[in-house]
Design a protein around this motif. Sequence first.
Motif, short mmCIF file in Angstrom:
data_model
loop_
_atom_site.label_atom_id
_atom_site.label_comp_id
_atom_site.label_asym_id
_atom_site.label_seq_id
_atom_site.Cartn_x
_atom_site.Cartn_y
_atom_site.Cartn_z
N ALA A 6 0.17 -1.30 0.34
CA ALA A 6 -0.09 0.03 -0.04
C ALA A 6 0.90 1.16 0.09
O ALA A 6 0.88 2.34 -1.01
N ALA A 7 2.29 1.41 0.48
CA ALA A 7 2.94 2.09 1.08
C ALA A 7 3.80 2.56 0.01
O ALA A 7 3.66 3.51 -1.05
N LEU A 8 4.00 1.14 -1.04
CA LEU A 8 4.98 1.04 -2.30
C LEU A 8 4.08 2.10 -3.85
O LEU A 8 4.37 2.99 -3.77
N ARG A 9 2.14 1.74 -3.01
CA ARG A 9 0.98 2.62 -4.43
C ARG A 9 1.50 4.42 -4.15
O ARG A 9 1.27 4.73 -4.70
N ALA A 10 1.04 4.40 -2.66
CA ALA A 10 0.99 5.79 -2.79
C ALA A 10 1.92 6.37 -2.81
O ALA A 10 2.30 7.65 -3.69
N ILE A 11 3.61 5.95 -3.06
CA ILE A 11 4.61 6.79 -3.82
C ILE A 11 4.91 6.74 -5.13
O ILE A 11 4.94 8.16 -5.62
N VAL A 12 4.14 5.72 -5.90
CA VAL A 12 4.08 5.81 -7.10
C VAL A 12 2.83 7.33 -7.30
O VAL A 12 2.73 7.93 -8.35
N ALA A 13 1.74 7.18 -6.73
CA ALA A 13 0.53 7.70 -7.10
C ALA A 13 1.06 8.97 -6.99
O ALA A 13 0.31 9.93 -8.15
N ALA A 14 1.77 9.70 -5.64
CA ALA A 14 1.90 11.06 -4.94
C ALA A 14 3.42 11.26 -5.74
O ALA A 14 3.68 12.58 -5.51
N ARG A 15 4.02 10.63 -6.03
CA ARG A 15 5.52 10.92 -6.63
C ARG A 15 5.91 12.44 -6.02
O ARG A 15 6.42 13.58 -6.60
N PRO A 16 6.03 11.94 -4.25
CA PRO A 16 7.00 12.97 -3.62
C PRO A 16 8.72 13.81 -4.17
O PRO A 16 8.69 12.45 -4.29
N ALA A 75 4.25 12.31 4.84
CA ALA A 75 3.13 12.69 4.49
C ALA A 75 1.95 11.41 3.96
O ALA A 75 0.73 11.31 3.90
N LEU A 76 2.52 10.40 3.83
CA LEU A 76 2.09 9.53 2.63
C LEU A 76 1.88 8.19 4.39
O LEU A 76 2.77 7.97 4.84
N SER A 77 0.18 7.53 3.65
CA SER A 77 -0.35 6.88 4.78
C SER A 77 1.20 5.08 5.07
O SER A 77 1.97 4.61 3.61
N GLY A 78 2.20 5.74 6.32
CA GLY A 78 2.92 3.94 5.88
C GLY A 78 4.02 4.55 6.27
O GLY A 78 5.09 4.03 6.23
N ILE A 79 4.51 6.06 6.19
CA ILE A 79 6.14 6.47 5.86
C ILE A 79 6.10 6.62 7.59
O ILE A 79 5.77 7.87 7.81
N GLY A 80 7.34 6.45 8.17
CA GLY A 80 7.20 7.43 8.95
C GLY A 80 9.23 7.51 9.36
O GLY A 80 9.66 7.76 8.03
N ILE A 81 9.26 8.09 10.09
CA ILE A 81 10.61 8.80 10.34
C ILE A 81 11.77 7.97 9.58
O ILE A 81 12.83 8.23 9.16
N SER A 82 12.05 7.10 10.16
CA SER A 82 12.70 5.98 9.46
C SER A 82 13.30 5.60 8.80
O SER A 82 14.66 5.75 8.52
N PHE A 83 12.20 5.35 8.52
CA PHE A 83 12.20 5.10 6.58
C PHE A 83 12.66 6.18 5.88
O PHE A 83 13.48 5.49 4.95
N VAL A 84 11.97 7.28 6.05
CA VAL A 84 12.71 8.25 4.93
C VAL A 84 13.93 8.85 5.94
O VAL A 84 14.65 9.18 4.10
N GLU A 85 14.70 8.49 7.08
CA GLU A 85 16.40 8.20 7.05
C GLU A 85 17.17 7.59 6.62
O GLU A 85 17.89 8.13 6.07
N LYS A 86 16.00 6.12 6.54
CA LYS A 86 17.43 5.48 6.38
C LYS A 86 17.36 5.22 4.00
O LYS A 86 18.15 5.43 3.56
N TYR A 87 15.93 5.20 3.93
CA TYR A 87 15.84 5.28 2.52
C TYR A 87 15.50 6.59 1.09
O TYR A 87 15.36 6.66 0.29
#
Length: 691
Positions: free
Chosen positions: A635-645, A653-665
């Motif tokens: 679900a988070a993967l599809r949200a990334i594709v749709a929003a193209r942040p 701001a996308l559902s299922g994405i947290g701080i640690s994920f953004v810091e790592k990846y």
Amino acid sequence: LLRAAFGFTSFRPNQEAVCRAVTAGADALLVMPTGSGKSLCYQLPGIARGGTTLVISPLIALMEDQAAKLRARGLAVDRIHSGRDRGASRQTCFDYLNGKLQFLFIAPERLRVAGFPEMLAKRKPCLVAIDEAHCISQWGHDFRPDYRMIGQYLPMLRPTPVLALTATATPLVQNDICEQLGLIDPGRFIHGFRRENIAIEVVEAQPRDRAVLAHEILLGEGRRPAIVYTPTRRQAEAVARLLQRHFPSAAYHAGLDKDHRRDVQAAFLEGRIEVMVATIAFGMGIDKPDIRTVVHTAMPSSLESYYQEIGRAGRDGAPSRAILMHSYADRYTHDFFFERDYPDVSVLETLFAKLTPEPQPKDALRRRVRLEEEAFDNALEKLWIHGGAQVDYAENVARGSEEWRQPYLAQRDQKAAKIEQMIRFTESGECRMLSLVRHFGDYSDARRPCGICDFCAPAECVAQRFRPATAAERSRITRILSLLAAGDGRKTSGKIHAELSGGETSGRRASEQLLCDMARSGLVTIVEAEFEKDGRRIPYRNVAITAAGRAWDGEGEIAIREAVEAEAPPRKRVARKTKSKAAQVPKTKSRRAPAKTETQPPTLADAATAQRLRDWRLAEARRRGVPAFRILTDAALRAIVAARPSTARELLALSGIGISFVEKYGAQIFRLLHEGTGGRYSPTEPSQASS
């Protein structure tokens, strides 16, 4: 050594005994509240023992803060985490092996990297310190499966002593930490949970009134600096805008990019911002001594979380307040999330019945089970955690152990019990601080009331309001006291209600509240207790009449706690009068990046982007040895594709994405989204997370 290395002339309470035990080579569990000096209890023994102290910590910010403070004292310190590049991490490993470091900080996930534990074992550390150790226990309020595996790597580092540290662990969690880490005859140091200078108030207020009530509270003299905790990002933004009309305030939550969070945090620490309005993303590792007020605009999910958050107030020892707003609506909110995150065992049974010894693709399994995607993913993760499913990095799923039910049900029941404990705390009829001290097992200090909370000193409250008892309430009080006096002077609260209401169950909550008001006035005492039935612990209350209750003649003032409604604060610039309380807190616009609507079919570019993300996720899962959904859900993967942040803020701001994920990846995600090459991700490319 304490003076030479740290400049201190004496220990804080309870530090010296821990330091001596660990320096002598003993394993230990240390449970002391935030701000009481836990860090010294591994730092001083580490220096005293010589060699390198290995510190396992779950948060990059905590590692960086501790490392910076130790370096400032002239100590040799380094760290390895996802925020550092491979070259720097490799050099740190060389320095460790060559004996150049006194302290090495690592994230628990680092132990999963092939060859890393063996590298540590080549030159064993002099001490292993595990910070935030409650994350190890499935009974803890912040359980992390990756943290639980630490214990399997400790034997290769023995005979090095191990010190587990946490600010929040109940007796059940304490036992689990010792067992999971394999601590050898550990000394247990459970101290210091009483905060003499924090006056706790618990206020019943409807959600619509809470932002305005927070404003009223913080206007008072000496009530700032302050932290206001909100349950959602949206509410943090809205409340911050309301407060900004009258004093410098800002929002802090996981939807803000790293630079913005850093700048806001710095402004708060330096005093340029007086009120931080935050989700629970804020506070860990924050050391601002002069916070005067901590306000919760919603009920936390556990007493452990609540205690940790109010512990950020009054670290300078000056009088401070912690104000918790709640209502029955909070129960519905927690019930909703509980049912979502811990589904009924029948849902897991349905999935388990479709598993076979031979692995099958996750998508094919989902079609067979016919569960909604979110429910399926959640059930599969729970089965995997508890051993009922085996999932490889490519998300092929096979049947696991039949023994998954009992541990899952135990964890589910424990989570439900934490919510009930929090609810009972808001409704309790005893000193607030005493209730918290007892909860954490600090029984040596579990008798003396604090004298400053809303139960002990109602006249000193700044948020909670009281009114005189009505004639009907006085009549019921007289009947309750007569009922108690006619027997042995004590009954359970349930029996009191049943006998006075003729067995009717309605009005039970009002009856319990009246008993609490009687306890506050000294007519009765209330003791929380529990009994076991069918393997479950059932809480109840024992009510006992006091000497004052026996002597009560129906006269004298009885203060009744009442629900609070707040009045709207005046605007600095009034364009027109608002018509409802709902308008008093302005709505916040969504920070989410624009997403494609459901009517827009996915394009070829979307399909190519999704494939690149799936390839990257698969490679990362293989490298870490975990199922792909532990890296990024579908679900988070599809949200990334749709929003193209294109920024960290949009990604967060996308559902299922947290701080640690953004810091790592985050950097890798942006590259995969926007490089436009259409190429596949190569697992041999450098990865932030691999460092």
